[in-house]
Design a protein around this motif. Structure first.
Motif, short mmCIF file in Angstrom:
data_model
loop_
_atom_site.label_atom_id
_atom_site.label_comp_id
_atom_site.label_asym_id
_atom_site.label_seq_id
_atom_site.Cartn_x
_atom_site.Cartn_y
_atom_site.Cartn_z
N GLU A 43 2.45 -3.23 -8.33
CA GLU A 43 1.36 -2.65 -8.21
C GLU A 43 0.07 -3.12 -7.89
O GLU A 43 -0.26 -4.16 -8.65
N TRP B 162 0.26 -2.70 1.69
CA TRP B 162 -0.47 -1.63 1.24
C TRP B 162 -1.24 -1.17 2.99
O TRP B 162 -1.91 -0.09 2.78
N ARG C 25 -3.73 -2.47 -7.16
CA ARG C 25 -5.12 -2.32 -7.90
C ARG C 25 -6.57 -2.67 -7.66
O ARG C 25 -6.29 -3.99 -7.60
N LEU D 134 -8.15 2.84 -3.01
CA LEU D 134 -7.33 2.45 -4.46
C LEU D 134 -7.21 2.69 -5.88
O LEU D 134 -8.45 2.31 -5.92
N ALA D 135 -6.01 3.09 -6.56
CA ALA D 135 -6.59 2.80 -7.66
C ALA D 135 -7.53 1.88 -8.42
O ALA D 135 -7.38 0.93 -7.86
N ARG E 101 2.05 0.92 -4.78
CA ARG E 101 3.44 0.07 -5.02
C ARG E 101 4.56 -0.44 -3.71
O ARG E 101 4.63 0.87 -3.44
N SER F 197 -2.49 3.95 -7.82
CA SER F 197 -2.46 2.88 -7.08
C SER F 197 -1.13 2.53 -5.73
O SER F 197 -0.88 3.41 -5.32
N THR G 160 -8.50 -0.57 -12.00
CA THR G 160 -8.39 -0.87 -12.63
C THR G 160 -8.75 -0.60 -14.25
O THR G 160 -10.31 0.20 -13.98
#
Length: 148
Positions: free
Chosen positions: A77, A37, A79, A135-136, A5, A3, A138
């Protein structure tokens, strides 16, 4: 996948008459985190200008859990919550955490990529698609249906 941050500090201009963060500031915080990001992965604002495209947001929603006040540090964060096969449509979730780690708010956007010359939706360039791929996701990530 990680993710992303990003930490911000609540400013005077972010607050309302009730002495807490105004509702529209949450969207501004999250937009800033998304831009940071992308910039941190080599896809800054000038990339959008050079290629004449950008994001278009269809829907934004925010759920509020704990109030935020002036001078608090907020960790956001970022995601991916949903994506279609070619990456042209997406849902991004932002969780905003207070300094003590408690969830203060959750903000989601549904959007797509828009060609500014042709005035139509497009898949992202390969460099941007790979940033999304890293990107992570959810826990409830879903695959979006492609629309014509």
């Amino acid at each position: 996948m990680d993710s992303f941050r990003h930490t911000i500090e609540v400013r005077w201009a972010d607050c309302d008459a009730n002495q807490h963060v105004r509702h529209s500031a949450y969207a501004d915080f999250c937009t800033h985190a998304r831009i940071e990001w992308l910039r941190s992965h080599g896809f800054a604002y000038d990339q959008f200008q050079q290629r004449a495209f950008g994001p278009v947001i269809f829907k934004e929603s925010t759920e509020y859990y704990k109030e935020l006040k002036m001078s608090e540090r907020v960790e956001i964060e970022v995601r991916v919550a949903a994506l279609n096969a070619d990456g042209s449509r997406f849902t991004i979730r932002h969780d905003l955490f207070k300094q003590d780690g408690r969830l203060a708010a959750r903000h989601e956007i549904n959007g797509a990529w828009f060609d500014l010359r042709e005035r139509k939706l497009i898949p992202p360039p390969a460099e941007l698609a790979s940033i999304f791929a890293e990107l992570a996701r959810t826990d409830d990530f879903s695959v979006l249906e492609s629309k014509s």
